[in-house]
Structures are given as C-alpha cells and as structure tokens.
Design a protein around this motif. Structure first.
Motif, short mmCIF file in Angstrom:
data_model
loop_
_atom_site.label_atom_id
_atom_site.label_comp_id
_atom_site.label_asym_id
_atom_site.label_seq_id
_atom_site.Cartn_x
_atom_site.Cartn_y
_atom_site.Cartn_z
N ARG A 1 0.83 -1.20 0.00
CA ARG A 1 0.00 0.00 0.00
C ARG A 1 0.86 1.25 0.00
O ARG A 1 0.55 2.23 -0.64
CB ARG A 1 -0.93 0.00 1.23
N ARG A 2 1.95 1.18 0.77
CA ARG A 2 2.86 2.32 0.81
C ARG A 2 3.46 2.59 -0.56
O ARG A 2 3.55 3.71 -1.01
CB ARG A 2 3.98 2.08 1.83
N LYS B 1 2.12 1.86 -3.34
CA LYS B 1 1.06 2.38 -4.18
C LYS B 1 0.95 3.90 -4.00
O LYS B 1 0.80 4.66 -4.93
CB LYS B 1 -0.26 1.69 -3.84
N LEU B 2 1.01 4.33 -2.71
CA LEU B 2 0.92 5.77 -2.44
C LEU B 2 2.09 6.52 -3.07
O LEU B 2 1.92 7.57 -3.72
CB LEU B 2 0.91 6.02 -0.93
N ALA C 1 1.47 6.90 -6.60
CA ALA C 1 0.42 7.86 -6.90
C ALA C 1 0.92 9.31 -6.74
O ALA C 1 0.65 10.16 -7.55
CB ALA C 1 -0.77 7.62 -5.97
N GLN D 1 -4.60 12.50 -4.16
CA GLN D 1 -4.12 11.11 -4.06
C GLN D 1 -3.83 10.76 -2.60
O GLN D 1 -4.20 9.67 -2.10
CB GLN D 1 -2.84 10.94 -4.90
N TRP E 1 -5.76 7.97 -0.38
CA TRP E 1 -5.04 6.83 0.23
C TRP E 1 -5.35 6.73 1.70
O TRP E 1 -5.59 5.66 2.21
CB TRP E 1 -3.53 7.04 -0.01
N GLU F 1 -8.78 5.22 2.08
CA GLU F 1 -8.85 3.80 1.74
C GLU F 1 -8.01 2.94 2.72
O GLU F 1 -8.45 1.90 3.18
CB GLU F 1 -8.31 3.59 0.32
N SER F 2 -6.81 3.45 2.98
CA SER F 2 -5.90 2.61 3.74
C SER F 2 -6.11 2.71 5.26
O SER F 2 -6.00 1.75 5.98
CB SER F 2 -4.44 3.02 3.42
N LEU G 1 3.09 9.38 5.55
CA LEU G 1 2.50 10.02 4.38
C LEU G 1 2.95 11.48 4.34
O LEU G 1 3.31 12.01 3.28
CB LEU G 1 0.97 9.93 4.46
#
Lengths: 130, 718
Positions: free
Chosen positions: B21-22, B24-25, B28, B41, B45, B48-49, B159
């Motif tokens: 997931r990280r 993916k971020l 993005a 984005q 995230w 969703e995450s 993030l």
C-alpha cells in the motif's frame, strides 16, 4: 464772133474800169453786180468767160461759181476769180468752188486781159463757135 | 534533532499499513504532476488505507506565501472549504503553531481544544507538511484528518514525510515555469514597446556591434541577403556612418551624448537627418554597452530652414521696403513740384523740400513771409478739405492762388489731389501735387497772341489770295481781251487791206488805162502828172502789202512753200527785177557767186523777198560807191550766207536794233530824207525766222552797211 466776157463785181468803178478796158481791147462785155444777177446773166447770155469778184453781197462769188459749175449749160464756161483778200485760204476756196484761175487785187486791167486771153486761147475753138 | 528527522522517527514508530500500500501511495504521489492532484491522491489513500473519514489539505501556493488555502478535501463538502484560509502571520493560532511544528498535533484530546475547521469535528489531528531539507523555509502546507486508529499515526506521519517534499517540489516546479513565462511575456512586451517607439533605438557593445535594435533601427541598419542592391548599399552606408559617429564617443563619459547624424532612407534614398542621443550603460553581467536613440529631425531641420529662409526673406523684404521708402523719399524730394501728404484731419504729415518753401517758415522769418505761409496753408487746406468731404470723388484738380513766401509774388498753381484709400474704402491720406502754372499761363498768353497773329496773318493771306485770284481773273480776262484784240487787229488789218485794195485797184486801173491812151493821147504834162499818180498809188500798194505781210505772219497765216533752188539763179532774178533802180543809180554792182554753191531747200519766194529788200535798201541808202552781193556756203554749219554790202550812209550802233522794229527807219523824223513805210526789215527778220535763219547787220555810220542772211541749207519745217 468776138468773145463775150461777163464781168461780175459789186464795186461799180472797178466793174466799169475792167469793162472799158476789155471793150477797148476788142472784147464784148456784159456785167452783173451780185451773185444772183451773175447767174441770170450767165444762163441768159452764156458768155465765153466770166470774171468773178468773190466778195459779193447776197449770193457770193464762191456760191455763184459753184452753181454755174453745177449747171450743164454753164459748166464749161471758164471763171476767173478776183479778190481783194490776199490771205491764204481765199484762193483754195475759189479753186474748190470750181474757178479756173485766181487773181489777187489790185490787178491792172492789162494783167486781167492777159489772163483772159490765156484762158480763151486754151479753149477749143468749136465751143466758141457755139 | 531537525524537524525532518523527528518526522522520520515518528513514522517508524507507528506503522499499520503494509509495504504494497505504501508503494502504491508513493507511485500515486510521484504520478501526480500538480500539487492539487498530489493532495487528492494522498487524502484518497488515507481514506482507503486508514479509514480516515474526513480530511483536508491546506497548501501555501508560493514559497513566500503566508496564507494556506484548502487544496483538496475528502469527506468534506466543497462549500465548507471555500473561504477558509490559515494566516501564518497569526502566530498564536493553535493551527499555525501546529503548522510550524515538526510533529502532528492531536486536537480534541488531552484537554487540547480544537479550532474550528471545515472538518467540523472537535477531534482531529493536524500534520505539518515540510520540504525535504528546507528547515528554514516556511511549511508547504497542513494536513487535517479526523482521528485514526492509534497504530495508524505512524502511517499518517509517513505520508506527511512523503507528501511534504512532493508538494514542495511541485510547488517549486510550478513556480519555476510561471516565472519563466512571466519573463518571456515581459521581454515580448519590452520588445513591442521598443518597436512601438518611432525613433530608432539600438544597444551596441563597446566594439560598436549591434546587440539590440528596434524595428525602425533595423529598417535603417539591417538588410537581409534577398533585399535590393540599392537598399543593401544604403544600409551599409548607414552602418558606416553610425559606427563612425559612435566612435567619437568616449566611454568614460556618463552624460548622454548628442550628435547630428545624416543617414539615407534605404526605401527611397532620401536624406534623413537624425539627432543621435547615446548613453553608456553598464550591466553587471553583460558589461558596458551604449544605448543610442536616433531622433528624426529632418522635418525639424526643414522647418528650421524654412523658418530661417522666411526670416531671411522677411529681412530682405524689409530692406527692400526700407530702400523703397528711401528711394521714394529721394524721388519726392527731387521732384521740383511741391508734394504734400495730408491726413484725414487735414494735417500735413509729409512734404518735400519745394513744398516746405511754400508752407513753412522758421521763427527767424519775416512777418511777411509768415503771413504768406499762413495764406498758402489756408488756401491749400480749403482745397484739400473740400475733396475729403466729397464721397466717391477720388481725384480732383484745380487752380490755387498761392504766394511765393521768398519774393511775395503771386504763384498760381494747379493742385492735383488724390485720395489714398484702404481696401475697406477708408480714406487714410491725401496726396497733393502742386504745379507752377506761371509758365503755363505765360505760354497760354503767348499762344493766344500767336493764335491772334496767325489768324490775322491768315486773314491777310486770304485777302491777298482773293486779291491775287481777282488779279488773275482780271489778267485772264485782259489776256482774252488782248488775244481777242490781237485777233481783231489782224482781222481788221486784213479787212482794211481788202478795203484799201478795192479803191486802189480802181485808181491803178484807171491810171494805167489813161497812160495806155484808152481815153486818147495825153498831153506831156498830163502824162507826167498821171505818172506821179501811178507811182504814188504803187507806193501805197507796197505799204499795204507790207502791212498785210506782217499781219499775216502775226496771225500765223503766212504759208511756207518749200522747194529746192539755186541761190545763183535767185540772185540773178533779183538783180533783173531791180535793174530799173540800178540803172537810175550810178553805183557799181558786183556779185560774188562761187560755182560750188549748193542748191538750198527753202521757201524761194520768201528768200527772194529778203534779198530784194536788202538790195533795194542798199541802193536807196547809197549815194555813191558800190553795192556788192555775195553768197557762200559754210560747210561746217551747213549754212548758206547771202550778204549785201554797200558804201552808203551806214547806221549808228544805237540804231542798229531799232531798224528791225515795225515802222522804223533810222531817221524817224517827219522830214526824213528816205521814204518807205519802214516795215521791210521787220518783215525780213520775221521771214528769216520762219526759215530757221537769221539776219545779221554790221554797219558803221558814214561808211556803209552789210546785211547778211544766214539760212540752213535745208529748212527743217515742212
């Protein structure tokens, strides 16, 4: 026959003087004192010769001569013109009128007689006998 | 510990999300090319995450921005975010403090009140967003999220550690492209501004090479290969001129420098005059350069020249006018007639020297002079003022009786005045000329006299002519009378001659008859007397004939009869005719008649008359001695001469002409010895004249006379 001379002059002394002398010289004479008389005498007497003074009263000598020369009866009669005018022209006028001789006055009778005899001698005898 | 290191430490501590997931971020965030996309984005995230319900990303769009604006949100309606901003200057605001901090701050827990936000939640966490290394820079943004699970705090911090640098990078990229665009726009604007300037503007380096030039300058100083030869040549010339002008410029001077520069217009070849204004600029990066502004002063110069020309003309015109006025003054002064200029009030404003003599008198002048001047002035003023008041009359002339102040004598003048009128018809002045009429009057008087004399003369001539024509008429009449009288006389003589002849004819006739004895024989004394009558009558006839001859010759009625004859014969005839007289005289008669005498052509009768006259005269006036008759021919003159010479009484010189006159003898007394009418020689002379000849006489009193007849051999008259 003795020739007959007609003396025409308006001055009686001259007429008489010439007639005396011509008669004295043995010619027969007749007289006229103007033109008309001259014509009458000429036609009547039929002279052998005419002595014509040109200065005449009435019918003058030139005209009388012209008529005489124009007439058959008198045409052959010699005409001696006499004039006291000596200027030129008179003689020519006289010859033109039919005069046979021209004498200027003064003219001594013997001079005139001389001229008359010359004329008459030149004329045919036959005519004189007529 | 730096803020960035503190954030990384926090992220490592609490991690809930797996690596996939990280990743993916990270993908993005790297794939988003704008800050807003990147923020969306990140919020997507988080939801969703980590199950974040509501989230908001505030963002300082510029490096220097002091206000953070909402850029992306999740779970929050857009209407709530509009109008929300976080002012970083408000340093005491809990959110600003959180933003400037390095770690996330949880509001609504631990007694920490939560400031109002678009999240509308009393519990949320504020996470500051920072760039990677710019510890001193302001934060790029602030992330607000509703509470997450406790193990998710590490993921939020992670993030933020990704998003902060990413947003910073995107913001820097955005800012870089924007400033470049602005720079381009500014340069374009600058160019259009420079190009919009109608004066050529150039920037050149120290070598004179053109670095920047506006359109107008390029038109003068730049030409491409495909342009015409003439244009290229003009441009080359302009470049040379421009460089040459600039080379005079010293770079040390700071002051703007002016210089006149004549260039050629490449489009039409005409001259263009510029004022070159150059200024040295020093740029720290580019070095020294020269900014030149060319100002077109062609028209200005032309206008200046025109003004100068106009000024020159004006001065010339002024000089002309001055010269004209001087000349006019000279002329006016040189005119012998007085000239005066009067203003509408009747004051004399100008006069020439002759006028001054009549109308001015100085203080030293005598009383009489001053009086004369006053009188003159009065006469003149009345004349002029009359004209001033006569509308429509432009000119007037008239006689004025003035007085000469110097002599006191009357001075009649003719004054001629004329109005000087403006275009509007206003009378501004009056010019008067006075003309001395003394001479004119005198001339007129003389002319009048002359005319009178002429008329008189003409009258006389007419009278004389009339008299002459009268005399002529009288003369003509008397001439006619004389002619008539002469003709009358000739006619009279002709008539008289006729009248004489008629009686003379009778006298001569009768005398002749008597002498011829027609009336019988005469006694001797009768004959003698009668002969005297006859002789005198003949003499009278001779006289009459002479008179007749003269009158005939005078009347032109003596005809010529021309013939050819021998002079010898003629002389013989004459001698024969006068033989009686010769016989009576006791004179010796001799003749000399040469054999070679030619025949002559003449009037025989008249020649004979002349010779008879000569001979009878000789015999008459010669008592004793001899009479010689001689004839000869003069071939040179073609003349025949007959001369009769006697030894008689002769004729005195004074009588020699008289004897040729009518009715003349040398002795005209009544008791004269010699008879004769005295017409003979007069007739002879006339006859000789008729024959183109002449009679000559040589004589000596008491010795004798010689009468000579000269005749042309041939008479010319027909």
């Amino acid at each position: 026959m003795t020739p007959l001379v007609l003396v025409v002059d308006d001055f009686p002394d001259n007429r008489d003087m010439y007639m005396q002398y011509l008669e004295f010289s043995g010619l027969r004479v007749a007289e006229a004192q103007n033109g008309h008389e001259a014509l009458e005498q000429a036609f009547t007497l039929l002279p052998d010769l005419i002595v014509m003074d040109l200065s005449l009263p009435g019918l003058d000598g030139w005209e009388a001569t012209r008529r005489l020369k124009a007439d058959p009866r008198t045409r052959s009669i010699p005409v001696i013109a006499l004039t006291g005018h000596a200027l030129a022209g008179h003689s020519k006028g006289a010859i033109d009128a039919g005069c046979d001789a021209f004498i200027t006055k003064p003219c001594l009778p013997e001079r005139l007689l001389e001229e008359i005899r010359k004329m008459l001698d030149g004329r045919p005898r036959t005519l004189r006998e007529d | 510990m730096s803020r960035a290191a503190a954030v990384r430490t926090a992220a490592r501590r609490r991690v809930r999300v797996d690596a996939a997931r990280r990743l993916k971020l990270a993908e993005a965030l790297l794939g988003a090319d704008t800050a807003a996309a990147c923020a969306r984005q990140a919020l997507a995230w988080l939801r969703e995450s980590l199950g974040v319900q509501r989230g908001l990303c505030l963002f300082g769009p510029a490096e220097s921005a002091t206000v953070l604006m909402p850029m992306a949100a999740v779970g929050v309606p857009e209407r709530r975010t509009a109008g929300f901003a976080l002012d970083l200057e408000a340093r005491n605001h809990p959110l600003v403090i959180a933003t400037l901090g390095t770690t996330p701050v949880a509001f609504g827990t631990n007694g920490q009140p939560a400031p109002s936000t678009p999240l509308e939640s009393y519990r949320y966490t504020a996470v500051p967003l920072h760039g990677r290394d710019s510890a001193y820079d302001l934060p790029v943004g602030l992330l607000l999220v509703t509470p997450v699970a406790a193990d998710a705090h590490g993921d939020v911090a992670w993030l933020a550690s990704l998003l902060g640098p990413r947003l910073t990078a995107l913001r820097a990229a955005l800012r870089g492209s924007e400033s470049e665009r602005r720079l381009r726009r500014e340069r374009t604007l600058l160019h259009s501004i420079i190009n919009a300037v109608t004066d050529p503007i150039l920037l050149t380096d120290t070598e004179g090479r053109i670095i920047v030039a506006n359109a107008r300058a390029e038109a003068l100083l730049a030409a491409s290969e495909d342009e015409s030869e003439g244009r290229r040549r003009a441009v080359a010339l302009n470049n040379m001129l421009f460089s040459s002008a600039l080379s005079h410029r010293a770079f040390g001077e700071a002051e703007p420098w002016r210089h006149e520069l004549l260039l050629v217009d490449p489009s039409d070849g005409s001259d263009l005059l510029f004022e070159l204004l150059s200024t040295v600029t020093v740029d720290p990066r580019e070095g020294a350069g020269v900014v030149s502004v060319l100002r077109n002063v062609t028209d200005l110069r032309r206008a200046t020249e025109e003004i100068e020309e106009n000024y020159r003309r004006l001065r010339l015109a002024e000089a002309d006018a001055r010269a004209e006025r001087d000349r006019l003054d000279l002329i006016i002064d040189s005119v012998a007639d007085p000239i005066l200029v009067t203003d509408p009030n009747g004051n004399i404003v100008m006069m020439n020297a002759p006028a001054e003599r009549l109308f001015t008198a100085d203080a030293a002048a005598s009383e009489e002079t001053r009086r004369a001047v006053q009188a003159n002035d009065a006469h003149f003023s009345s004349f002029v003022s009359n004209l001033f008041f006569e509308a429509g009359v432009m000119r007037r002339s008239g006689a004025i009786g003035l007085v000469d102040p110097r002599t006191g004598e009357a001075l009649p003048v003719e004054a001629i005045s004329g109005k000087i009128v403006t275009e509007q018809g206003e009378v501004t002045a009056m010019v008067t000329i006075l003309h001395d009429r003394t001479e004119e009057l005198e001339r007129a008087r003389l002319y009048e006299q002359l005319k009178r004399a002429s008329a008189e003369l003409e009258q006389r001539v007419q009278e004389a002519t009339a008299e002459l024509s009268r005399q002529n008429e009288l003369l003509r009449r008397s001439h006619i009378e004389v002619e008539q009288a002469s003709a009358a006389k000739s006619q009279f003589l002709a008539n008289m001659s006729h009248e004489f002849r008629t009686p003379l004819n009778a006298i001569l006739g009768y005398t002749s008859m008597l002498l011829k004895g027609v009336a019988g024989e005469l006694m001797p004394h009768q004959r003698r007397n009668l002969e005297r009558v006859d002789s005198n009558a003949h003499h009278l006839l001779a006289i009459i004939n002479d008179i007749l001859d003269i009158s005939r010759i005078e009347a032109g009625r003596m005809p010529l009869t021309v013939s050819a004859f021998a002079v010898r014969d003629l002389v013989g005839e004459v001698l024969a005719e006068v033989e009686p007289i010769i016989a009576r005289s006791r004179l010796a008669i001799t003749t000399l008649l040469p054999d070679d005498l030619p025949e002559i052509t003449s009037d025989r009768q008249k020649v004979k008359q002349i010779v008879i006259n000569f001979l009878t005269n000789a015999l008459k006036f010669t008592a004793q001695g001899s009479v010689d008759v001689a004839a000869r021919y003069l071939p040179g003159e073609d003349v025949v001469v007959v001369a009769v010479a006697d030894t008689g009484i002769g004729i005195a010189p004074e009588d020699q002409e008289r004897i040729f006159e009518d009715f003349r003898q040398a002795d005209s007394s009544p008791t004269r010895e010699y008879t004769g009418a005295g017409l003979g020689l007069a007739i002879c002379r006339r006859l000789a004249g008729m024959l183109d000849g002449a009679i000559e006489l040589t004589s000596e009193l008491g010795r004798g006379s010689t009468f000579t007849l000269r005749l042309p051999r041939v008479v010319k008259r027909a």
